[in-house]
Design a protein around this motif. Structure first.
Motif, mmCIF file in Angstrom:
data_model
loop_
_atom_site.group_PDB
_atom_site.id
_atom_site.type_symbol
_atom_site.label_atom_id
_atom_site.label_comp_id
_atom_site.label_asym_id
_atom_site.label_seq_id
_atom_site.Cartn_x
_atom_site.Cartn_y
_atom_site.Cartn_z
ATOM 1 N N ASN A 38 28.959 64.922 119.057
ATOM 2 C CA ASN A 38 28.888 66.111 119.032
ATOM 3 C C ASN A 38 27.703 66.600 118.302
ATOM 4 O OD1 ASN A 38 29.383 69.159 118.764
ATOM 5 N ND2 ASN A 38 30.890 69.014 117.319
ATOM 6 N N PRO A 39 26.547 66.610 119.276
ATOM 7 C CA PRO A 39 25.301 66.826 118.834
ATOM 8 C C PRO A 39 24.650 68.176 118.247
ATOM 9 C CG PRO A 39 25.133 66.459 121.206
ATOM 10 C CD PRO A 39 26.508 66.357 120.728
ATOM 11 N N GLU A 40 25.380 69.135 118.512
ATOM 12 C CA GLU A 40 25.283 70.500 117.883
ATOM 13 C C GLU A 40 25.967 70.795 116.781
ATOM 14 O OE1 GLU A 40 23.164 72.752 119.186
ATOM 15 O OE2 GLU A 40 22.206 70.973 120.142
ATOM 16 N N ARG A 41 26.650 69.862 116.193
ATOM 17 C CA ARG A 41 27.695 69.905 114.859
ATOM 18 C C ARG A 41 26.640 70.119 113.693
ATOM 19 N NH1 ARG A 41 31.738 65.603 112.637
ATOM 20 N NH2 ARG A 41 32.177 66.473 110.641
ATOM 21 N N CYS A 42 26.953 70.946 112.711
ATOM 22 C CA CYS A 42 26.021 71.261 111.905
ATOM 23 C C CYS A 42 26.403 70.487 110.577
ATOM 24 C CB CYS A 42 26.125 72.592 111.467
ATOM 25 S SG CYS A 42 24.547 73.484 110.767
ATOM 26 N N ILE A 43 25.696 69.411 110.332
ATOM 27 C CA ILE A 43 26.071 68.803 108.827
ATOM 28 C C ILE A 43 25.020 68.909 107.910
ATOM 29 C CG2 ILE A 43 27.018 66.942 110.650
ATOM 30 C CD1 ILE A 43 24.537 65.404 110.367
ATOM 31 N N VAL A 44 25.650 68.567 106.586
ATOM 32 C CA VAL A 44 25.002 68.936 105.442
ATOM 33 C C VAL A 44 23.862 67.821 105.325
ATOM 34 C CG1 VAL A 44 25.550 68.931 102.842
ATOM 35 C CG2 VAL A 44 27.282 69.858 104.528
ATOM 36 N N ALA A 45 22.846 68.384 104.702
ATOM 37 C CA ALA A 45 21.908 67.246 104.031
ATOM 38 C C ALA A 45 21.887 67.037 102.650
ATOM 39 C CB ALA A 45 20.471 67.887 104.535
ATOM 40 N N PHE A 46 21.324 66.011 102.359
ATOM 41 C CA PHE A 46 21.450 65.598 100.916
ATOM 42 C C PHE A 46 20.371 66.325 100.183
ATOM 43 C CE2 PHE A 46 24.408 62.497 101.980
ATOM 44 C CZ PHE A 46 24.935 61.724 100.734
ATOM 45 N N PRO A 47 20.284 67.070 99.117
ATOM 46 C CA PRO A 47 19.354 67.838 98.305
ATOM 47 C C PRO A 47 18.335 66.854 97.587
ATOM 48 C CG PRO A 47 21.247 68.187 97.137
ATOM 49 C CD PRO A 47 21.792 67.220 98.572
ATOM 50 N N GLY A 48 17.129 66.780 97.884
ATOM 51 C CA GLY A 48 16.127 66.146 97.007
ATOM 52 C C GLY A 48 16.487 64.670 96.704
ATOM 53 N N THR A 49 16.786 63.763 97.527
ATOM 54 C CA THR A 49 17.228 62.400 97.153
ATOM 55 C C THR A 49 15.871 61.676 96.520
ATOM 56 O OG1 THR A 49 16.578 61.627 99.249
ATOM 57 C CG2 THR A 49 18.658 62.352 98.844
ATOM 58 N N GLU A 50 14.611 61.979 96.712
ATOM 59 C CA GLU A 50 13.416 61.393 96.292
ATOM 60 C C GLU A 50 13.254 61.841 94.655
ATOM 61 O OE1 GLU A 50 11.772 65.041 98.601
ATOM 62 O OE2 GLU A 50 13.514 63.893 98.577
ATOM 63 N N TYR A 51 13.830 62.989 94.320
ATOM 64 C CA TYR A 51 13.791 63.292 92.810
ATOM 65 C C TYR A 51 14.767 63.003 92.309
ATOM 66 C CZ TYR A 51 10.481 66.269 95.145
ATOM 67 O OH TYR A 51 9.435 66.832 95.989
ATOM 68 N N MET A 52 15.945 62.217 92.619
ATOM 69 C CA MET A 52 17.104 61.770 91.659
ATOM 70 C C MET A 52 16.563 60.418 90.995
ATOM 71 S SD MET A 52 20.089 62.448 94.385
ATOM 72 C CE MET A 52 20.442 64.148 95.210
ATOM 73 N N THR A 53 17.266 59.959 90.045
ATOM 74 C CA THR A 53 17.066 58.998 89.598
ATOM 75 C C THR A 53 17.815 57.887 90.392
ATOM 76 O OG1 THR A 53 19.077 58.822 88.113
ATOM 77 C CG2 THR A 53 17.073 59.662 87.209
ATOM 78 N N LEU A 54 17.440 56.618 90.363
ATOM 79 C CA LEU A 54 18.088 55.594 91.205
ATOM 80 C C LEU A 54 19.692 55.730 91.110
ATOM 81 C CD1 LEU A 54 17.594 53.530 93.339
ATOM 82 C CD2 LEU A 54 17.395 51.784 91.559
ATOM 83 N N ASP A 55 20.200 55.646 90.045
ATOM 84 C CA ASP A 55 21.713 55.587 89.509
ATOM 85 C C ASP A 55 22.243 56.893 90.354
ATOM 86 O OD1 ASP A 55 24.005 54.319 88.459
ATOM 87 O OD2 ASP A 55 23.992 56.240 87.192
ATOM 88 N N VAL A 56 21.912 58.080 90.209
ATOM 89 C CA VAL A 56 22.194 59.445 90.716
ATOM 90 C C VAL A 56 22.148 59.317 92.099
ATOM 91 C CG1 VAL A 56 21.954 61.897 90.856
ATOM 92 C CG2 VAL A 56 21.872 60.333 88.601
#
Length: 154
Positions: A38-56
């Motif tokens: 379903n290529p047109e399906r809207c999916i959620v993106a992860f917010p700011g992964t590069e700014y999270m600590t490794l554990d989070v």
């Protein structure tokens, strides 16, 4: 030896079908195929992964993300996908940090993305060593200064 039907065995034991182990490429191809259904399906993106600590970051989950689609698939779960967290996806699909970031992070697309776009990103991670840009990115990531800055951010 006593012959028993599958239903009789299910009454006394948990019977699971046996699947041959998939390679990294097969797992990524399968994930891309799931997204392409379903290529047109809207999916959620992860917010700011590069700014999270490794554990989070590694414990991070987003309902309705590309990782949720992968985890909802019984084949990938049977292959060993344990949950839909960022860290588990990185482990299971054998992705570098920057590869998974390119697939799921919001900084490229905003809060949501089309599943077809995510599938293209998954497919681009399949042949990670053949592209010049990938080799250059890996070489830069191995430089001591970059590692120190990355460590400080985490």
């Amino acid at each position: 030896m006593k012959y028993q039907t599958l239903e009789e065995l299910n009454a006394v034991a948990e019977v699971e079908p046996s699947f041959p182990a998939m390679t990294r490429t097969q797992r990524l191809e399968h994930w891309a195929m799931l997204l392409e259904r379903n290529p047109e399906r809207c999916i959620v993106a992860f917010p700011g992964t590069e700014y999270m600590t490794l554990d989070v970051r590694h414990k991070g989950q987003c309902v309705g993300s590309a990782l949720s689609i992968a985890f909802a698939d019984p084949v990938l779960r049977a292959q060993g996908l344990k949950d839909d967290t960022y860290g588990e996806a990185k482990r299971f699909f054998e992705l570098a940090e920057w590869q998974l970031h390119a697939i799921v992070c919001h900084c490229h697309v905003g809060a949501t993305m089309k599943a077809g776009w995510a599938a293209v990103q998954v497919r681009s991670a399949i042949d990670k060593d053949s592209k010049l840009f990938s080799k250059l990115r890996e070489a830069i990531a191995r430089r001591p200064v970059f590692r120190i800055l990355t460590h400080l951010r985490e």
